[in-house]
Design a protein around this motif. Structure first.
Motif, short mmCIF file in Angstrom:
data_model
loop_
_atom_site.label_atom_id
_atom_site.label_comp_id
_atom_site.label_asym_id
_atom_site.label_seq_id
_atom_site.Cartn_x
_atom_site.Cartn_y
_atom_site.Cartn_z
N LEU A 175 0.79 -1.23 0.00
CA LEU A 175 0.00 0.00 0.00
C LEU A 175 0.82 1.28 0.00
N ALA A 176 2.03 1.24 0.50
CA ALA A 176 2.83 2.47 0.57
C ALA A 176 2.94 3.18 -0.78
N PRO A 177 3.18 2.44 -1.89
CA PRO A 177 3.27 3.13 -3.18
C PRO A 177 1.92 3.65 -3.68
N GLN A 178 0.82 3.19 -3.04
CA GLN A 178 -0.51 3.55 -3.51
C GLN A 178 -1.11 4.74 -2.76
N ILE A 179 -0.45 5.18 -1.69
CA ILE A 179 -1.05 6.21 -0.83
C ILE A 179 -1.40 7.47 -1.62
N SER A 180 -0.51 7.87 -2.49
CA SER A 180 -0.74 9.09 -3.27
C SER A 180 -2.01 8.98 -4.10
N ASN A 181 -2.17 7.84 -4.78
CA ASN A 181 -3.37 7.63 -5.59
C ASN A 181 -4.64 7.56 -4.73
N ILE A 182 -4.54 6.88 -3.59
CA ILE A 182 -5.69 6.76 -2.70
C ILE A 182 -6.10 8.14 -2.19
N ASP A 183 -5.12 8.95 -1.83
CA ASP A 183 -5.42 10.30 -1.34
C ASP A 183 -6.05 11.16 -2.43
N LYS A 184 -5.58 11.01 -3.66
CA LYS A 184 -6.19 11.74 -4.77
C LYS A 184 -7.64 11.31 -4.98
N TYR A 185 -7.87 10.01 -4.84
CA TYR A 185 -9.23 9.48 -4.98
C TYR A 185 -10.14 10.11 -3.94
N ILE A 186 -9.69 10.19 -2.69
CA ILE A 186 -10.49 10.78 -1.61
C ILE A 186 -10.73 12.26 -1.86
N GLU A 187 -9.71 12.97 -2.32
CA GLU A 187 -9.88 14.39 -2.62
C GLU A 187 -10.90 14.60 -3.73
N ASN A 188 -10.89 13.71 -4.71
CA ASN A 188 -11.88 13.80 -5.79
C ASN A 188 -13.29 13.55 -5.28
N LEU A 189 -13.42 12.62 -4.34
CA LEU A 189 -14.73 12.39 -3.72
C LEU A 189 -15.22 13.66 -3.01
N SER A 249 -29.11 20.49 -12.84
CA SER A 249 -28.63 19.10 -12.86
C SER A 249 -27.65 18.87 -14.00
N THR A 250 -27.92 19.48 -15.16
CA THR A 250 -27.02 19.35 -16.31
C THR A 250 -25.68 20.00 -16.01
N ASP A 251 -25.73 21.17 -15.40
CA ASP A 251 -24.49 21.87 -15.02
C ASP A 251 -23.69 21.06 -14.01
N THR A 252 -24.40 20.47 -13.05
CA THR A 252 -23.74 19.64 -12.04
C THR A 252 -23.05 18.45 -12.68
N TYR A 253 -23.75 17.77 -13.58
CA TYR A 253 -23.17 16.59 -14.21
C TYR A 253 -21.93 16.96 -15.03
N SER A 254 -21.98 18.11 -15.71
CA SER A 254 -20.83 18.51 -16.52
C SER A 254 -19.59 18.76 -15.64
N LYS A 255 -19.82 19.17 -14.39
CA LYS A 255 -18.71 19.39 -13.47
C LYS A 255 -18.24 18.08 -12.84
N LEU A 256 -19.19 17.17 -12.59
CA LEU A 256 -18.86 15.90 -11.95
C LEU A 256 -18.16 14.94 -12.90
N GLU A 257 -18.57 14.94 -14.16
CA GLU A 257 -18.13 13.91 -15.11
C GLU A 257 -16.60 13.76 -15.18
N PRO A 258 -15.84 14.84 -15.37
CA PRO A 258 -14.37 14.64 -15.47
C PRO A 258 -13.76 14.11 -14.17
N ILE A 259 -14.32 14.51 -13.02
CA ILE A 259 -13.80 14.04 -11.73
C ILE A 259 -14.10 12.56 -11.54
N ILE A 260 -15.31 12.16 -11.90
CA ILE A 260 -15.71 10.75 -11.79
C ILE A 260 -14.81 9.88 -12.65
N TYR A 261 -14.52 10.32 -13.86
CA TYR A 261 -13.66 9.53 -14.76
C TYR A 261 -12.23 9.45 -14.24
#
Length: 283
Positions: free
Chosen positions: A46-60, A191-203
């Motif tokens: 997990l040590a090499p994955q911490i950075s990715n995991i933290d980015k995932y949480i920040e995106n959430l 809702s459309t505006d929200t989805y347009s903002k969420l979509e790149p983060i979700i991907y």
């Protein structure tokens, strides 16, 4: 490094008489989270994955902020809709002060139902209070706040003396319909505006999840890391765990070990959803 130090110290504390508590409360034994459900982020895996995991949480968290903003904007729309409907209903109530008019505009089916109730009230000596109730029912029929068209007697059945009031009432209901249509359009734009903002983060998070290759352990590990970073999330996880456990504890499908694992998985998912600003999965 292990997280959940509170739970860890609880399980290992020499001051806790676990057997005594188990005997005193059978539920305690079965509802306690798994003792070995810990994660070491200093491990080679997990040590090499911490950075990715933290980015995932920040995106959430970013998704949560966006969804909270959406809810706030829709809340303002609902408030404006309610205020405008209230203004229209006040005009309708002025028309409805004429109780003969109020009776005249009720559709035939509603009149038959109310007439039957009135006859029953005459028999029971409760007519004064009941007639007030009848008027309240009739008033509610024309002041309800729904986008549906109001049900009225046909215009041809209305006396000429009520024609002007009848016309005003239908105009007021036309305004209500327009308000609901406007609300739905503006809500859809938000809702459309929200989805347009969420979509790149979700991907981005889909890609992070793919690259970490943690498989079924992904939610568990990310939830543990999120709690390590924000201890307030621990309460959310514990409450979700207990709720799931209590709902399924009498199920023959779940032996205790399987039930605890399922409850833990559910609690991990609910923890991540709470960060993302969701109660349930969107689909």
């Amino acid at each position: 490094m292990q997280i959940n130090p509170i739970l860890n110290s609880f399980f290992n504390s020499p001051n806790i008489n676990t057997n005594r508590d188990i005997n005193k409360n059978k539920f305690y034994k079965n509802s306690t989270p798994l003792k070995n459900d810990m994660v070491s982020f200093s491990s080679n895996k997990l040590a090499p994955q911490i950075s990715n995991i933290d980015k995932y949480i920040e995106n959430l968290k970013k998704c949560g902020i966006i969804r909270n903003n959406e809810n706030a904007r829709i809340g303002i729309l609902k408030q404006h809709l309610s205020e405008n409907l209230g203004i229209i209903n006040n005009h309708i109530k002025e028309l409805a002060k004429d109780q003969d008019f109020l009776w005249a505009i009720q559709p035939k089916k509603e009149k038959n139902k109310l007439a039957h109730a009135i006859v029953s009230a005459r028999i029971t000596n409760e007519k004064d209070s009941f007639f007030n109730k009848i008027n309240e029912i009739m008033l509610n029929n024309i002041t309800k706040n729904t986008p549906d068209t109001i049900s009225l007697s046909p215009k041809s059945a209305i006396k000429d003396e009520y024609a002007d009031k009848y016309e005003k009432l239908t105009l007021f209901w036309g305004h209500k319909k327009q308000l609901f249509e406007k609300f739905e359009k503006e809500k859809e734009l938000i809702s459309t505006d929200t989805y347009s903002k969420l979509e790149p983060i979700i991907y981005k998070n889909i890609d992070i999840k793919r690259r970490t290759k943690l498989g079924e352990d992904f939610n568990r590990i990310v939830a543990k890391r999120a709690i390590e970073k924000d201890a307030n999330l621990l309460k959310i996880r514990e409450e979700a765990y207990k709720a799931y456990f209590n709902e399924h504890k009498n199920s023959s499908f779940y032996p205790i070990g399987k039930l605890k694992r399922a409850a833990a998985n559910y609690a991990d998912e609910k923890t991540l959803l709470s960060i993302e600003g969701l109660e349930e999965k969107p689909f």
